[in-house]
Design an enzyme around this catalytic site. Structure first.
Site, PDB file in Angstrom:
ATOM      1  N   ALA A 215       0.833  -1.204   0.000  1.00  0.00           N
ATOM      2  CA  ALA A 215       0.000   0.000   0.000  1.00  0.00           C
ATOM      3  C   ALA A 215       0.868   1.255   0.000  1.00  0.00           C
ATOM      4  O   ALA A 215       0.556   2.247  -0.672  1.00  0.00           O
ATOM      5  CB  ALA A 215      -0.934  -0.003   1.209  1.00  0.00           C
TER       6      ALA A 215
ATOM      7  N   GLY B  89      11.788  -7.123  -0.566  1.00  0.00           N
ATOM      8  CA  GLY B  89      12.748  -6.365   0.229  1.00  0.00           C
ATOM      9  C   GLY B  89      13.405  -7.185   1.318  1.00  0.00           C
ATOM     10  O   GLY B  89      14.513  -6.857   1.764  1.00  0.00           O
TER      11      GLY B  89
ATOM     12  N   GLU C  30      16.220  -8.775  -0.429  1.00  0.00           N
ATOM     13  CA  GLU C  30      17.180  -7.715  -0.752  1.00  0.00           C
ATOM     14  C   GLU C  30      17.968  -7.275   0.485  1.00  0.00           C
ATOM     15  O   GLU C  30      19.162  -6.966   0.386  1.00  0.00           O
ATOM     16  CB  GLU C  30      16.444  -6.535  -1.388  1.00  0.00           C
ATOM     17  CG  GLU C  30      15.926  -6.856  -2.785  1.00  0.00           C
ATOM     18  CD  GLU C  30      15.168  -5.715  -3.416  1.00  0.00           C
ATOM     19  OE1 GLU C  30      15.698  -5.107  -4.356  1.00  0.00           O
ATOM     20  OE2 GLU C  30      14.040  -5.421  -2.955  1.00  0.00           O
TER      21      GLU C  30
ATOM     22  N   GLU D 290       8.504  -9.426  -7.160  1.00  0.00           N
ATOM     23  CA  GLU D 290       8.073  -8.117  -7.663  1.00  0.00           C
ATOM     24  C   GLU D 290       7.469  -8.188  -9.065  1.00  0.00           C
ATOM     25  O   GLU D 290       6.540  -7.435  -9.386  1.00  0.00           O
ATOM     26  CB  GLU D 290       9.253  -7.132  -7.649  1.00  0.00           C
ATOM     27  CG  GLU D 290       9.674  -6.666  -6.261  1.00  0.00           C
ATOM     28  CD  GLU D 290      10.698  -7.559  -5.605  1.00  0.00           C
ATOM     29  OE1 GLU D 290      11.317  -7.113  -4.621  1.00  0.00           O
ATOM     30  OE2 GLU D 290      10.896  -8.709  -6.064  1.00  0.00           O
TER      31      GLU D 290
END
Length: 261
Positions: free
Chosen positions: A69, A112, A115, A135
């Site tokens: 969001a 993330g 990552e 993603e």
């Protein structure tokens, strides 16, 4: 030190950072990134902290990715300035940290989360954990350093497959790829990661710093330049008290007492 999204505590010579948003599966938003950056900076500045462990709150997730969001609330330049610059700066700070960093991957590490792992030195992962860069399924691609760090750490064809498909991989597959060091039963994960961090923390903090810099900087150099860089850096090490303390301790058959000088 603690706040709502990041818990920070010292366990002897080890600093423990817990991403504490279990209701969102520890998804990363901008306030969380700022809090994590501040907590990391405090540990970097604390000489009593010699190694740093990162984990997630709860049993389901390490970091399940970015807050979708939050990501969807911005476009283009606004995203670049308000989110991308912040997360790149944070993960680069972990990457460049002079103190050893370890991840205790207690659950999903997606987007993330993977990552962030790529910016940590050592990664222990719960047997049930899943990793991935999904993603592409959202019409995006990894944008927090993942495209570049992943292709430097695993074979290019496997990195492309993970990013092109968005598929998740198991903890065992992550270890086989070289993305993580080893799997650990979840009940023992944090204890084993802290124990490993404590073992590392017993070494010379000065030598660990120079070693990390030699590895990090040499990775980006052609081999002849990297070897010359190593030669210069080991010369710096041999100018330290810790190097000679270690040699004397070996000769005297005692445990070395490293002071970071």
């Amino acid at each position: 030190m603690s706040n709502d999204s990041i818990l920070s505590e010292k366990r002897g010579p080890v600093g423990l950072l817990t991403i504490n948003r279990p209701k969102t599966l520890n998804a990363i938003d901008v306030p969380t990134m700022h809090a994590l950056d501040a907590a990391l900076a405090a540990f970097e500045a604390d000489d009593a902290v010699r190694a740093i462990v990162v984990t997630g709150a709860g049993e389901r997730a390490f970091v399940a990715g970015g807050d979708i969001a939050d990501l969807d609330s911005r476009r283009g330049l606004q995203h670049y300035e308000q989110f991308a610059e912040v997360i790149h700066r944070l993960f680069t700070r972990f990457d460049n940290c002079d103190k050893p960093t370890l991840g205790a991957v207690n659950g999903w590490a997606l987007g993330g989360g993977t990552e962030l792992l790529l910016a940590l030195d050592i990664r222990l992962v719960a047997e049930e954990a899943k990793l991935g860069l999904p993603e592409i399924t959202l019409g995006l691609f990894p944008g927090a350093g993942g495209t570049q760090r992943l292709i430097r750490q695993i074979p290019l064809c496997r990195a492309k497959e993970l990013m092109f498909t968005g598929d998740q991989i198991t903890a065992a597959e992550a270890v086989a790829l070289g993305l993580c060091n080893r799997t650990v039963p979840r009940a023992r994960l944090l204890d084993e990661t802290l124990a490993l961090a404590t073992r590392i923390a017993e070494k010379s903090p000065l030598v660990l710093k120079l070693l990390k810099r030699t590895l990090r900087q040499g990775l980006e150099m052609p081999l002849p330049a990297a070897l010359a860089h190593e030669q210069a850096m080991i010369g710096l090490v041999l100018d330290s008290d810790d190097a000679h303390e270690g040699c004397r301790a070996f000769l005297e058959k005692r445990k070395a007492e490293f002071k970071g000088t």
